[in-house]
Write a protein that holds these residues in place. Structure first.
Motif, mmCIF file in Angstrom:
data_model
loop_
_atom_site.group_PDB
_atom_site.id
_atom_site.type_symbol
_atom_site.label_atom_id
_atom_site.label_comp_id
_atom_site.label_asym_id
_atom_site.label_seq_id
_atom_site.Cartn_x
_atom_site.Cartn_y
_atom_site.Cartn_z
ATOM 1 N N GLY A 90 67.981 58.929 16.043
ATOM 2 C CA GLY A 90 66.776 58.139 15.694
ATOM 3 C C GLY A 90 67.212 57.916 14.438
ATOM 4 N N SER A 116 67.481 53.861 13.619
ATOM 5 C CA SER A 116 65.908 53.525 13.368
ATOM 6 C C SER A 116 65.883 52.820 12.303
ATOM 7 N N VAL A 120 66.117 48.365 14.130
ATOM 8 C CA VAL A 120 65.234 48.421 14.857
ATOM 9 C C VAL A 120 64.907 46.687 14.586
ATOM 10 N N MET A 165 61.855 55.436 17.423
ATOM 11 C CA MET A 165 62.595 54.893 17.524
ATOM 12 C C MET A 165 63.089 53.772 18.917
#
Length: 566
Positions: A185, A249, A252, A281
């Motif tokens: 992530g 992450s 996103v 995440m």
């Protein structure tokens, strides 16, 4: 036909029928590239070269499904999958089993080796901008030279390929669904989480990268910074900023805007890419999503089935995912719970509606000090060897440990192998009474009246007083039986590099997420020491430090996420 196809070719890749002699000898598509299988109608074409936006060539291969092997541009179009190689792996072996399996299911399956590794040109940039743009170049190639349907494209990858699948989907709207297995992530959390490097896995990554690829010097310089106890604050900030640009992450919002269907597989004992940052995440994703968590070290659950054509729980679920989102198969995977997990050792399979799950609750215990060693007449026992984990706040006290020696508390005596054996059911054990008092401290909870089902990342709320500007604590959570033997549940660490000696500071951190059932009759124990092969120390060899834990009076606590037993 030749199998060495350049991107300057102007026709769809095709294959020829097997001759009678070839049909008699035929075993697998890989043994006869360019020949249509007399067994299942698929065809394997190797030695392809994908031209990137900056003029490099990436090694690739493709499996074509039955009825998609004619080479006619006017023929039918098929759902298609792009397989992105793992770190130091290559297209000529990594995904052959899954590619063939999915070709039999009617998918075009193209795999490529990421830039800088093996026969792909360029240098290894660790999921940098050029690597992400290569994902789009591979899709361009697939659409130009295979019967791929531009409206039904998916991507899949293990480890490095998982991260690039997510980063690629954030930039390229053509990716409608993806499977990211054993990925990460937040890369900064994995390389330098809580200001602690991972020397075991950093060593493996850099050594394999240099042996099997051409590493960008910048990558090696950041690896040295992570392992250097004398790194400056500015260097640490630059390392984290460099890692942030390579973190799914960080994209996103783009993923949520583009709405690809995201399937994730994670293994509990993955000590290179722990589940924590991926779960964080996952909780932020508003896309169609699903995650599977199970025992296993990095890539161990998925890799064998990727190479060899065999059934596998994670890959089989990924196939259901692609069947639904790329083929429109009404298999109900979109309405199933978003989280499937298997417990450590117990092999109990559970589902949760989402993450974080509403049915999980936090159980907090105060960390109370052990105090001085003394004989207590009231219980005719010795006290001061252990502190407590309790629902009641104890009196304030200080517990000091130093780094002169290691203790028997460990993530495993053998790097990588111990975690591998643990994932196979052989626990990492430590006799709690053998933990050295000057170099380690343990806090024990009460005997459990009923099973405790731990689900997620235990959180340590902590205050410490370092003896100097730099130091570290490694935390271990144990399941302790009546004989005093502790089974390692999970672990974590945090370091400090620029503290004011002797001044109390917040030192809170999360341990690695886990699913574990603590049986009734046993107790939890939280152990701290200052050394472990998995966590790089922030001091030079021979440099002494101590860490004083502030305990009691509600200062420090352990919070465990649990699933209630009804």
């Amino acid at each position: 036909m030749t199998c060495a196809i350049s991107v300057h070719a102007q026709q769809i890749l095709g294959c020829r029928d097997a001759t009678p002699a070839e049909a008699t000898l035929y075993s697998t598509p890989m043994m006869m590239p360019g020949v249509i299988s007399p067994k299942d109608g698929t065809c394997f074409i190797k030695d392809l070269r994908i031209l990137t936006h900056d003029g490099l060539k990436l090694a690739a291969n493709v499996f074509l499904p039955a009825t998609g092997t004619s080479g006619q541009a006017s023929g039918p179009r098929f759902p298609s999958l792009l397989y992105i190689s793992s770190w130091a792996s290559a297209e000529w072996f990594e995904y052959l089993g899954q590619q063939h399996r999915m070709a039999r299911a009617g998918y075009v399956s193209l795999s490529y080796t990421t830039r800088g590794f093996w026969n792909s040109e360029g240098t290894v940039g660790v999921a940098g901008e050029e690597d992400v743009r290569d994902v789009s170049s591979a899709i361009d190639f697939m659409l130009a030279y295979t019967p791929a349907d531009p409206q039904r494209i998916g991507s899949a990858g293990i480890s490095y390929g998982a991260g690039l699948s997510l980063l690629g989907a954030a930039k390229d709207r053509r990716i409608r669904a993806l499977a990211a297995l054993s990925g990460w992530g937040n890369l900064a959390d994995q390389l330098y989480g809580n200001d602690v490097p991972n020397p075991t896995w950093l060593g493996i990554l850099t050594a394999s990268g240099q042996m099997l690829g051409r590493m960008d010097p910048t990558v090696l310089s950041f690896a040295r910074i992570a392992l250097n106890p004398d790194a400056t604050q500015q260097q640490a900030r630059e390392l984290k900023a460099w890692a942030a640009l390579r973190s799914p992450s960080s994209v996103v919002n783009e993923l949520n805007a583009r709405q690809p269907a995201i399937f994730i597989g994670k293994n509990w004992q993955d000590d290179i890419f722990s589940p924590n940052s991926t779960l964080a995440m996952f909780s932020r994703l508003t896309t169609p999503k699903k995650i599977m968590l199970q025992p296993g070290i990095h890539a161990s659950v998925e890799l064998g089935a990727a190479v060899f054509d065999k059934a596998n729980p994670v890959w089989d679920e990924a196939r259901r995912w692609f069947d639904h989102y790329l083929k429109g198969v009404p298999n109900a995977i979109d309405t199933e719970p978003k989280v499937t997990l298997k417990t450590k050792f117990g092999n109990v399979v559970e589902t949760l509606p989402d993450w974080p799950a509403p049915e999980l609750r936090s159980e907090s215990m105060w960390i109370n000090p052990r105090g001085a060693v003394r004989y207590d007449e009231s219980c005719q026992c010795t006290k001061g060897q252990t502190g407590s984990l309790s629902a009641q706040r104890g009196a304030f006290g200080l517990d000091t440990i130093n780094n002169a020696l290691d203790t028997v508390a460990t993530t495993g005596p053998m790097p990588v192998l111990s975690a591998t054996l643990e994932a196979k059911g052989l626990p990492v054990l430590a006799q709690q009474n053998m933990i050295l008092r000057d170099q380690g401290v343990r806090y024990e909870g009460p005997v459990q009246a009923q099973d405790m089902r731990i689900r997620g990342a235990p959180r340590i709320q902590l205050r410490v007083r370092p003896s100097q500007s730099r130091g570290m604590l490694v935390a271990y959570l144990y399941d302790v039986n009546p004989s005093g033997w502790g089974t390692l549940i999970t672990h974590g660490a945090r370091a400090v590099h620029w503290a004011k000696p002797g001044e109390g500071i917040d030192f809170s951190f999360d341990m690695n997420a886990i699913a574990y059932d603590l049986p009734a009759g046993n107790r939890l124990a939280l152990v701290f020491d200052t050394k472990d092969h998995l966590y790089g120390v922030p001091v030079r060899f021979g440099e002494a430090f101590s860490m004083t834990i502030e305990a009691g009076d509600g200062v420090s606590a352990l919070t465990v996420p649990v699933r209630p037993i009804h």
